[in-house]
Design a protein around this motif. Structure first.
Motif, mmCIF file in Angstrom:
data_model
loop_
_atom_site.group_PDB
_atom_site.id
_atom_site.type_symbol
_atom_site.label_atom_id
_atom_site.label_comp_id
_atom_site.label_asym_id
_atom_site.label_seq_id
_atom_site.Cartn_x
_atom_site.Cartn_y
_atom_site.Cartn_z
ATOM 1 N N ASP A 1 -8.099 0.393 -3.796
ATOM 2 C CA ASP A 1 -8.725 0.322 -5.134
ATOM 3 C C ASP A 1 -8.589 -1.090 -5.695
ATOM 4 O O ASP A 1 -9.528 -1.652 -6.257
ATOM 5 C CB ASP A 1 -8.021 1.269 -6.119
ATOM 6 C CG ASP A 1 -8.296 2.735 -5.811
ATOM 7 O OD1 ASP A 1 -9.157 3.008 -4.949
ATOM 8 O OD2 ASP A 1 -7.630 3.597 -6.424
ATOM 9 N N PHE A 2 -7.391 -1.632 -5.519
ATOM 10 C CA PHE A 2 -7.110 -2.972 -6.034
ATOM 11 C C PHE A 2 -8.079 -3.993 -5.417
ATOM 12 O O PHE A 2 -8.657 -4.834 -6.113
ATOM 13 C CB PHE A 2 -5.655 -3.343 -5.716
ATOM 14 C CG PHE A 2 -5.292 -4.742 -6.068
ATOM 15 C CD1 PHE A 2 -4.997 -5.086 -7.378
ATOM 16 C CD2 PHE A 2 -5.264 -5.737 -5.095
ATOM 17 C CE1 PHE A 2 -4.674 -6.405 -7.718
ATOM 18 C CE2 PHE A 2 -4.951 -7.045 -5.411
ATOM 19 C CZ PHE A 2 -4.648 -7.375 -6.730
ATOM 20 N N LEU A 3 -8.291 -3.874 -4.084
ATOM 21 C CA LEU A 3 -9.164 -4.834 -3.400
ATOM 22 C C LEU A 3 -10.628 -4.612 -3.773
ATOM 23 O O LEU A 3 -11.405 -5.563 -3.905
ATOM 24 C CB LEU A 3 -8.952 -4.756 -1.882
ATOM 25 C CG LEU A 3 -7.578 -5.235 -1.398
ATOM 26 C CD1 LEU A 3 -7.378 -4.938 0.079
ATOM 27 C CD2 LEU A 3 -7.396 -6.737 -1.667
ATOM 28 N N ALA A 4 -11.013 -3.337 -3.963
ATOM 29 C CA ALA A 4 -12.399 -3.051 -4.344
ATOM 30 C C ALA A 4 -12.693 -3.681 -5.710
ATOM 31 O O ALA A 4 -13.754 -4.282 -5.925
ATOM 32 C CB ALA A 4 -12.623 -1.534 -4.384
ATOM 33 N N LYS A 5 -11.731 -3.574 -6.603
ATOM 34 C CA LYS A 5 -11.902 -4.135 -7.955
ATOM 35 C C LYS A 5 -11.952 -5.671 -7.863
ATOM 36 O O LYS A 5 -12.811 -6.312 -8.473
ATOM 37 C CB LYS A 5 -10.726 -3.675 -8.823
ATOM 38 C CG LYS A 5 -10.816 -4.047 -10.261
ATOM 39 C CD LYS A 5 -9.892 -3.161 -11.103
ATOM 40 C CE LYS A 5 -9.792 -3.677 -12.523
ATOM 41 N NZ LYS A 5 -8.828 -4.779 -12.683
ATOM 42 N N SER B 1 0.823 -1.207 0.000
ATOM 43 C CA SER B 1 0.000 0.000 0.000
ATOM 44 C C SER B 1 0.857 1.257 0.000
ATOM 45 O O SER B 1 1.810 1.380 0.780
ATOM 46 C CB SER B 1 -0.903 0.008 1.236
ATOM 47 O OG SER B 1 -1.486 1.288 1.366
ATOM 48 N N SER B 2 0.470 2.199 -0.840
ATOM 49 C CA SER B 2 1.162 3.500 -0.877
ATOM 50 C C SER B 2 0.930 4.259 0.424
ATOM 51 O O SER B 2 1.642 5.193 0.746
ATOM 52 C CB SER B 2 0.634 4.326 -2.046
ATOM 53 O OG SER B 2 -0.777 4.393 -1.955
ATOM 54 N N ARG B 3 -0.088 3.836 1.187
ATOM 55 C CA ARG B 3 -0.425 4.524 2.441
ATOM 56 C C ARG B 3 0.147 3.839 3.688
ATOM 57 O O ARG B 3 -0.090 4.296 4.796
ATOM 58 C CB ARG B 3 -1.947 4.645 2.574
ATOM 59 C CG ARG B 3 -2.531 5.657 1.607
ATOM 60 C CD ARG B 3 -4.053 5.645 1.618
ATOM 61 N NE ARG B 3 -4.593 6.789 0.910
ATOM 62 C CZ ARG B 3 -4.715 6.891 -0.413
ATOM 63 N NH1 ARG B 3 -4.337 5.877 -1.181
ATOM 64 N NH2 ARG B 3 -5.207 7.976 -0.969
ATOM 65 N N ALA B 4 0.850 2.740 3.484
ATOM 66 C CA ALA B 4 1.484 2.087 4.647
ATOM 67 C C ALA B 4 2.624 2.976 5.144
ATOM 68 O O ALA B 4 3.203 3.749 4.372
ATOM 69 C CB ALA B 4 2.026 0.725 4.236
ATOM 70 N N HIS B 5 2.938 2.873 6.414
ATOM 71 C CA HIS B 5 4.026 3.674 6.988
ATOM 72 C C HIS B 5 5.332 2.886 6.973
ATOM 73 O O HIS B 5 5.322 1.656 6.997
ATOM 74 C CB HIS B 5 3.674 4.094 8.418
ATOM 75 C CG HIS B 5 2.763 5.274 8.450
ATOM 76 N ND1 HIS B 5 3.142 6.498 8.926
ATOM 77 C CD2 HIS B 5 1.489 5.423 8.006
ATOM 78 C CE1 HIS B 5 2.133 7.352 8.800
ATOM 79 N NE2 HIS B 5 1.118 6.723 8.257
ATOM 80 N N ARG C 1 9.531 0.425 -5.389
ATOM 81 C CA ARG C 1 8.608 1.166 -6.256
ATOM 82 C C ARG C 1 7.656 0.265 -7.071
ATOM 83 O O ARG C 1 6.454 0.495 -7.071
ATOM 84 C CB ARG C 1 9.407 2.105 -7.167
ATOM 85 C CG ARG C 1 8.560 3.107 -7.940
ATOM 86 C CD ARG C 1 9.433 3.963 -8.852
ATOM 87 N NE ARG C 1 10.232 4.963 -8.156
ATOM 88 C CZ ARG C 1 9.792 6.175 -7.778
ATOM 89 N NH1 ARG C 1 8.561 6.545 -8.067
ATOM 90 N NH2 ARG C 1 10.591 7.002 -7.144
ATOM 91 N N PRO C 2 8.160 -0.779 -7.754
ATOM 92 C CA PRO C 2 7.235 -1.576 -8.574
ATOM 93 C C PRO C 2 6.140 -2.290 -7.768
ATOM 94 O O PRO C 2 5.093 -2.642 -8.319
ATOM 95 C CB PRO C 2 8.137 -2.614 -9.244
ATOM 96 C CG PRO C 2 9.534 -2.266 -8.907
ATOM 97 C CD PRO C 2 9.545 -1.236 -7.843
ATOM 98 N N PHE C 3 6.388 -2.486 -6.475
ATOM 99 C CA PHE C 3 5.412 -3.217 -5.651
ATOM 100 C C PHE C 3 4.301 -2.292 -5.133
ATOM 101 O O PHE C 3 3.293 -2.757 -4.623
ATOM 102 C CB PHE C 3 6.107 -3.852 -4.431
ATOM 103 C CG PHE C 3 7.123 -4.898 -4.775
ATOM 104 C CD1 PHE C 3 6.735 -6.210 -4.982
ATOM 105 C CD2 PHE C 3 8.479 -4.581 -4.889
ATOM 106 C CE1 PHE C 3 7.676 -7.194 -5.295
ATOM 107 C CE2 PHE C 3 9.425 -5.546 -5.202
ATOM 108 C CZ PHE C 3 9.024 -6.856 -5.411
ATOM 109 N N VAL C 4 4.543 -0.977 -5.229
ATOM 110 C CA VAL C 4 3.621 -0.027 -4.589
ATOM 111 C C VAL C 4 2.320 0.068 -5.386
ATOM 112 O O VAL C 4 2.327 0.087 -6.618
ATOM 113 C CB VAL C 4 4.279 1.367 -4.456
ATOM 114 C CG1 VAL C 4 3.323 2.344 -3.787
ATOM 115 C CG2 VAL C 4 5.578 1.254 -3.659
ATOM 116 N N CYS C 5 1.216 0.117 -4.649
ATOM 117 C CA CYS C 5 -0.088 -0.008 -5.304
ATOM 118 C C CYS C 5 -1.136 0.740 -4.489
ATOM 119 O O CYS C 5 -0.988 0.918 -3.277
ATOM 120 C CB CYS C 5 -0.403 -1.512 -5.339
ATOM 121 S SG CYS C 5 -2.047 -1.978 -5.800
ATOM 122 N N GLU C 6 -2.190 1.175 -5.173
ATOM 123 C CA GLU C 6 -3.344 1.733 -4.454
ATOM 124 C C GLU C 6 -4.152 0.513 -4.018
ATOM 125 O O GLU C 6 -5.062 0.060 -4.718
ATOM 126 C CB GLU C 6 -4.165 2.638 -5.376
ATOM 127 C CG GLU C 6 -3.422 3.872 -5.867
ATOM 128 C CD GLU C 6 -2.917 4.745 -4.725
ATOM 129 O OE1 GLU C 6 -3.668 4.983 -3.771
ATOM 130 O OE2 GLU C 6 -1.741 5.155 -4.777
#
Ligand code: GDP
Length: 446
Positions: free
Chosen positions: A205-209, A100-104, A197-202
């Motif tokens: 959104d991914f889970l909602a889809k 997650s891009s929002r993980a700390h 970087r390549p692993f980073v994801c929203e």
């Protein structure tokens, strides 16, 4: 279909086995809180894997794994775990691992602060894993934390490290340690973030889809309910929310999308580190604790520290069942109790001469309560590997029913040994409903 799996006690309930068994039947496995302080041991195809940060599903190459926004991630530990698994023959690509891009992020100064904070507490120390997880969550709540998305911008990363380090160094120096240098930290962390970087994801959104596409999602809790920062034995807790509500927040999944919650309950209790433990076997019962520790291999999976052992605490586990809304429980390690003559269950507490039936919030009270026990007869015969409920000795069935009644949840799965096939699926409606969703699950179990 989205199922959450949560430990109901103080952790090490044997979640690794159950999650592994289940994750085989899911498409996506998500961790939603904590950091590299989980310690699952999973045995698959004659190989043993120890997972601290990544979800257990990572071992199965057709699964996608997600590290949710509720986690704190040490970039060094992230790549060490990936490299370790790759050496064991598991291929890990950005196609099947999403961060997650929002993980700390856990930074090197968080590790130093974890040490100073434990030193400061002296005799009252929490017994943390000293991996910087608590201080990273402190920064998150203090709005100073560095998120994955921030760190992808080198100038932002540099500025935030400089600013945070100024404060961190004051504490570090106060405890007689060498101050850390911001350029060294930047030089250490920056290439790792670039690699990440390549692993980073929203991921939300991914889970909602994925949910819309009908994918099956397993949310895997780390630590356990009684270690939850809000609901556990505060302050002897972890810094995040392993409970079911935390799963929604930490993965970015709406509560009403959750199909069910499976609690992992062990037939007895253990606790590592400090903190109150009302049913701990002490004094005259020390030899029973010893027996359980040997039979149940109750030693830290990373540290090999002996775990404190105690009787099943129905008050604490009922509290956990209510907090999480368990639909069903997987009861683990039945076979560990095979040699006992008598098995005690704590059904209430006595506090200041009065009986209470709730799990007290105050650690002071939890340390003062006297457990009220009911004694059940042991079965004194091997249950190892039994696969059908009706094949269990009567006393074992009585014990299981007693536990189920006292916490108010049906037992859907019983584990009778560490191996995958050493499992009983109890025919209860919730698990049956899930089985219908997951058609092949039953054959995997039986
Ligand atoms: P987790 O983090 O909750 O998975 O717990 P651990 O990995 O620390 O401990 C689980 C240990 O108990 C592992 O070595 C498992 O193989 C083992 N285990 C799991 N279920 C059972 C069971 O039903 N009986 C026995 N004897 N061992 C089990």
């Amino acid at each position: 279909m989205i199922v959450v799996v949560i430990g109901a006690q103080w952790g090490d309930e044997g979640k690794g086995k159950v999650v592994d068994l289940l994750s085989d039947r899911f498409d996506i496995v998500v961790r939603y809180q904590g950091g590299h302080n989980a310690g699952h041991s999973v045995h698959v195809g004659g190989k043993s894997f120890v997972l601290r940060l990544l979800p257990s599903g990572i071992i199965h190459e057709d699964k996608i794994c997600v590290l949710g926004n509720g986690m704190v991630i040490d970039p060094k530990a992230f790549f060490e775990e990936i490299e370790q698994l790759e050496q064991q023959g598991i291929s890990i690509t950005s196609e099947r691992l999403k961060v997650s891009s929002r993980a700390h992020l856990i930074m090197p100064y968080h590790r130093a602060l974890d040490h100073t904070s434990e030193e400061r507490l002296g005799n009252e120390k929490i017994g943390t894993t000293l991996r910087g997880i608590g201080p990273a969550y402190e920064d998150k709540a203090g709005r100073r934390g560095i998120r994955v998305a921030d760190a992808l911008w080198p100038e932002v990363l540099r500025r935030k490290i400089e600013r945070n380090l100024e404060e961190a160094n004051r504490i570090i120096v106060l405890f007689g340690r060498e101050p850390l240098r911001s350029n060294e930290i930047f030089d250490e962390v920056s290439p790792l973030i670039e690699r990440m970087r390549p692993f980073v994801c929203e991921t939300a959104d991914f889970l909602a889809k994925a949910k819309k596409e009908g994918k099956r999602i397993l949310l895997e809790g780390a630590q356990a309910t009684l270690l939850d920062v809000d609901h556990g034995t505060y302050p002897y807790v972890t810094s995040s929310n392993p409970t079911a509500g935390g799963a929604c927040v930490g993965a970015g999944i709406p509560p009403h999308y959750i199909t069910g919650v499976l609690g992992i309950v062990r037939t007895y209790a253990t606790r590592v580190g400090e903190g109150p433990f009302p049913t701990e076997m002490l004094g005259e019962e020390e030899h029973i604790a010893h027996l359980i520790r040997q039979r149940g291999n109750e030693y830290g999976s990373v540290t090999r520290r002996p775990r404190r052992c105690g009787w099943f605490d129905a008050v604490a586990t009922r509290y956990a069942a209510n907090l999480n809304g368990f639909d069903s429980i997987a009861l683990t390690k039945l076979d560990v109790l095979d040699e006992l003559d008598e098995i005690k269950v704590c059904v209430g507490y006595e506090l200041n001469g009065k009986r209470i039936d709730h799990f007290p919030a105050s650690v002071h009270e939890l340390r003062s309560v006297k457990p009220i026990y009911e004694s059940l007869r042991g079965w004194r015969t091997s249950t190892l590997g039994i696969k059908r409920f009706e094949d269990l000795p009567k006393e074992a069935r009585d014990y299981i029913e007693f536990i189920s009644t006292s916490i108010g949840v049906n037992v859907g799965v019983i584990s009778t040994g560490p191996e995958r096939e050493q499992t009983i699926i109890v025919k209860d409606s919730v698990v049956e409903e899930w089985l219908n969703h997951l058609k092949t699950l039953e054959t995997a179990f039986l």
